[in-house]
Design a protein around this motif. Structure first.
Motif, PDB file in Angstrom:
ATOM      1  N   PRO A  96       3.176  -3.895   0.902  1.00  0.00           N
ATOM      2  CA  PRO A  96       3.514  -2.624   0.233  1.00  0.00           C
ATOM      3  C   PRO A  96       3.643  -2.760  -1.283  1.00  0.00           C
ATOM      4  O   PRO A  96       3.204  -1.879  -2.028  1.00  0.00           O
ATOM      5  N   LEU A  97       4.243  -3.865  -1.754  1.00  0.00           N
ATOM      6  CA  LEU A  97       4.335  -4.076  -3.196  1.00  0.00           C
ATOM      7  C   LEU A  97       2.948  -4.187  -3.816  1.00  0.00           C
ATOM      8  O   LEU A  97       2.680  -3.657  -4.901  1.00  0.00           O
ATOM      9  N   PHE A  98       2.055  -4.872  -3.127  1.00  0.00           N
ATOM     10  CA  PHE A  98       0.704  -5.082  -3.633  1.00  0.00           C
ATOM     11  C   PHE A  98      -0.098  -3.785  -3.631  1.00  0.00           C
ATOM     12  O   PHE A  98      -0.689  -3.396  -4.645  1.00  0.00           O
ATOM     13  N   PHE A  99      -0.101  -3.078  -2.499  1.00  0.00           N
ATOM     14  CA  PHE A  99      -0.915  -1.865  -2.400  1.00  0.00           C
ATOM     15  C   PHE A  99      -0.307  -0.690  -3.162  1.00  0.00           C
ATOM     16  O   PHE A  99      -1.025   0.252  -3.512  1.00  0.00           O
ATOM     17  N   ALA A 100       0.995  -0.725  -3.423  1.00  0.00           N
ATOM     18  CA  ALA A 100       1.634   0.333  -4.211  1.00  0.00           C
ATOM     19  C   ALA A 100       1.645  -0.026  -5.690  1.00  0.00           C
ATOM     20  O   ALA A 100       2.551   0.346  -6.428  1.00  0.00           O
ATOM     21  N   SER A 101       0.638  -0.767  -6.120  1.00  0.00           N
ATOM     22  CA  SER A 101       0.462  -1.099  -7.527  1.00  0.00           C
ATOM     23  C   SER A 101      -0.969  -0.749  -7.916  1.00  0.00           C
ATOM     24  O   SER A 101      -1.760  -0.274  -7.104  1.00  0.00           O
ATOM     25  N   ASN A 102      -1.298  -1.001  -9.171  1.00  0.00           N
ATOM     26  CA  ASN A 102      -2.651  -0.718  -9.653  1.00  0.00           C
ATOM     27  C   ASN A 102      -3.529  -1.962  -9.621  1.00  0.00           C
ATOM     28  O   ASN A 102      -4.501  -2.060 -10.376  1.00  0.00           O
ATOM     29  N   ALA A 103      -3.213  -2.923  -8.762  1.00  0.00           N
ATOM     30  CA  ALA A 103      -3.969  -4.174  -8.724  1.00  0.00           C
ATOM     31  C   ALA A 103      -5.384  -3.975  -8.196  1.00  0.00           C
ATOM     32  O   ALA A 103      -6.331  -4.610  -8.671  1.00  0.00           O
ATOM     33  N   LEU A 104      -5.571  -3.076  -7.220  1.00  0.00           N
ATOM     34  CA  LEU A 104      -6.872  -2.891  -6.572  1.00  0.00           C
ATOM     35  C   LEU A 104      -7.624  -1.665  -7.060  1.00  0.00           C
ATOM     36  O   LEU A 104      -8.850  -1.613  -6.965  1.00  0.00           O
ATOM     37  N   TYR A 105      -6.891  -0.667  -7.561  1.00  0.00           N
ATOM     38  CA  TYR A 105      -7.535   0.592  -7.940  1.00  0.00           C
ATOM     39  C   TYR A 105      -6.730   1.239  -9.064  1.00  0.00           C
ATOM     40  O   TYR A 105      -5.528   0.989  -9.218  1.00  0.00           O
ATOM     41  N   PRO A 106      -7.383   2.071  -9.869  1.00  0.00           N
ATOM     42  CA  PRO A 106      -6.674   2.735 -10.961  1.00  0.00           C
ATOM     43  C   PRO A 106      -5.624   3.711 -10.441  1.00  0.00           C
ATOM     44  O   PRO A 106      -5.740   4.237  -9.322  1.00  0.00           O
ATOM     45  N   VAL A 107      -4.630   3.966 -11.246  1.00  0.00           N
ATOM     46  CA  VAL A 107      -3.576   4.903 -10.877  1.00  0.00           C
ATOM     47  C   VAL A 107      -4.136   6.301 -10.672  1.00  0.00           C
ATOM     48  O   VAL A 107      -3.662   7.074  -9.824  1.00  0.00           O
ATOM     49  N   ASP A 108      -5.193   6.649 -11.404  1.00  0.00           N
ATOM     50  CA  ASP A 108      -5.753   8.004 -11.343  1.00  0.00           C
ATOM     51  C   ASP A 108      -6.265   8.388  -9.957  1.00  0.00           C
ATOM     52  O   ASP A 108      -6.296   9.582  -9.618  1.00  0.00           O
ATOM     53  N   VAL A 109      -6.690   7.406  -9.160  1.00  0.00           N
ATOM     54  CA  VAL A 109      -7.255   7.735  -7.844  1.00  0.00           C
ATOM     55  C   VAL A 109      -6.182   7.743  -6.754  1.00  0.00           C
ATOM     56  O   VAL A 109      -6.489   8.030  -5.592  1.00  0.00           O
ATOM     57  N   MET A 110      -4.940   7.437  -7.101  1.00  0.00           N
ATOM     58  CA  MET A 110      -3.869   7.388  -6.105  1.00  0.00           C
ATOM     59  C   MET A 110      -3.374   8.792  -5.781  1.00  0.00           C
ATOM     60  O   MET A 110      -3.381   9.680  -6.644  1.00  0.00           O
ATOM     61  N   PRO A 111      -2.877   9.025  -4.561  1.00  0.00           N
ATOM     62  CA  PRO A 111      -2.151  10.266  -4.275  1.00  0.00           C
ATOM     63  C   PRO A 111      -0.854  10.302  -5.066  1.00  0.00           C
ATOM     64  O   PRO A 111      -0.354   9.261  -5.528  1.00  0.00           O
ATOM     65  N   GLU A 112      -0.273  11.475  -5.206  1.00  0.00           N
ATOM     66  CA  GLU A 112       0.890  11.652  -6.088  1.00  0.00           C
ATOM     67  C   GLU A 112       2.058  10.746  -5.691  1.00  0.00           C
ATOM     68  O   GLU A 112       2.709  10.147  -6.556  1.00  0.00           O
ATOM     69  N   TRP A 113       2.351  10.654  -4.392  1.00  0.00           N
ATOM     70  CA  TRP A 113       3.498   9.850  -3.963  1.00  0.00           C
ATOM     71  C   TRP A 113       3.284   8.367  -4.261  1.00  0.00           C
ATOM     72  O   TRP A 113       4.237   7.652  -4.583  1.00  0.00           O
ATOM     73  N   LEU A 114       2.020   7.908  -4.193  1.00  0.00           N
ATOM     74  CA  LEU A 114       1.743   6.507  -4.482  1.00  0.00           C
ATOM     75  C   LEU A 114       1.797   6.232  -5.981  1.00  0.00           C
ATOM     76  O   LEU A 114       2.184   5.132  -6.403  1.00  0.00           O
ATOM     77  N   ARG A 115       1.449   7.231  -6.785  1.00  0.00           N
ATOM     78  CA  ARG A 115       1.588   7.072  -8.238  1.00  0.00           C
ATOM     79  C   ARG A 115       3.051   6.857  -8.612  1.00  0.00           C
ATOM     80  O   ARG A 115       3.371   6.054  -9.494  1.00  0.00           O
ATOM     81  N   TRP A 116       3.939   7.605  -7.959  1.00  0.00           N
ATOM     82  CA  TRP A 116       5.370   7.457  -8.251  1.00  0.00           C
ATOM     83  C   TRP A 116       5.842   6.048  -7.900  1.00  0.00           C
ATOM     84  O   TRP A 116       6.584   5.422  -8.665  1.00  0.00           O
ATOM     85  N   LEU A 117       5.413   5.549  -6.747  1.00  0.00           N
ATOM     86  CA  LEU A 117       5.791   4.183  -6.367  1.00  0.00           C
ATOM     87  C   LEU A 117       5.236   3.165  -7.350  1.00  0.00           C
ATOM     88  O   LEU A 117       5.888   2.166  -7.670  1.00  0.00           O
TER      89      LEU A 117
END
Length: 269
Positions: free
Chosen positions: A197-218
């Protein structure tokens, strides 16, 4: 004839700071000397980031499903893999603390004049040093794959410093959990539960812009995101707020040391 006891005061001011730094250095050196018994660890640690770049990175580069702007996906991914590898090394560092407790080593350390914060900081710094080899390894591998990354030695040294800060926080988080659960098997389960969860809830794999809103907050409250941002700015030159990234990592590392130090004595009771 009675002899009055002599009261020896603890050093204060600069002497106190110097003494604390020497104790932290001594604890870190003890941890790093463990590598002498298993020198292949530094090489085996490179297997996982190599697989991520060779398999995941090249596959998603060919698919072109993630928009990373002016940089290739492999270049975008490489700093994230460095941070991920450091996270995986550090998040299980609390298990070593429990091993030290079971062997009676931790109890001996806690009765020395060194404060608990010196023990925690020394171990956290050692976790960071174990992780810095990932920086050089991933940069070299990226060049072999045709990815342009910096060869500026100052920027690479700065990236190592960022990795040390990030690793220190996650090592302290692990040691805090060790003080709370006090059980090796339970800590291993918790570590496995929070790592991905720490890894996937970061911008390590993809830009923040493509994340859903709740994942951007995390992502905004995840120190790993700031570590990745700082590494990308140093290694591939993407725009970043360096002051914010470093500030968050420093505050997180200091808070981690404070929390882990508070929980350390609970572990030896």
């Amino acid at each position: 004839m009675s002899v009055e006891p002599v009261l020896v005061r603890a050093p204060r001011g600069w002497r106190g700071v110097r003494g604390l730094a020497l104790r932290i250095g001594a604890f870190a050196l003890v941890e790093l000397q463990k590598l002498r018994h298993d020198r292949t660890e530094l090489l085996t640690r490179m297997v996982q980031p190599a697989l991520w770049l060779l398999i995941f990175g090249q596959t998603f580069s060919a698919l072109r499903v993630i928009d990373t702007g002016d940089v290739s996906y492999l270049a975008f991914l490489a700093p994230g893999i460095i941070a991920q590898s450091a996270l995986f090394i550090s998040i299980f560092y609390g298990i070593q603390i429990i091993w030290d407790r079971d062997a009676g080593i931790l109890a001996k350390l806690m009765v020395t004049p060194a404060p608990a914060s010196a023990v925690v900081t020394g171990k956290a710094f050692a976790a960071g040093v174990r992780s810095v080899v990932q920086v050089v390894g991933v940069v070299l591998l990226a060049y072999l794959l045709g990815v342009h990354m910096t060869v500026n030695p100052l920027k690479i040294l700065a990236a190592m410093g960022i990795v040390v800060l990030g690793s220190a926080f996650f090592a302290c988080l692990s040691m805090t959990l060790a003080g709370l659960v006090r059980n090796r098997d339970r800590l291993m389960g918790i570590g496995q539960a929070i790592t991905m969860p720490l890894f996937f809830a970061s911008n390590a794999l993809y830009p923040v812009d493509v994340m859903p809103e709740w994942l951007r907050w995390l992502s905004t409250v995840n120190p790993l995101s700031y570590e990745v941002n700082a590494l990308r700015g140093l290694l591939i030159g993407t725009p970043t707020n360096a002051l914010l990234d470093v500030g968050v990592l420093v505050v997180a590392a200091v808070a981690g040391v404070v929390l882990a130090s508070a929980c350390l004595r609970r572990l030896v009771r």
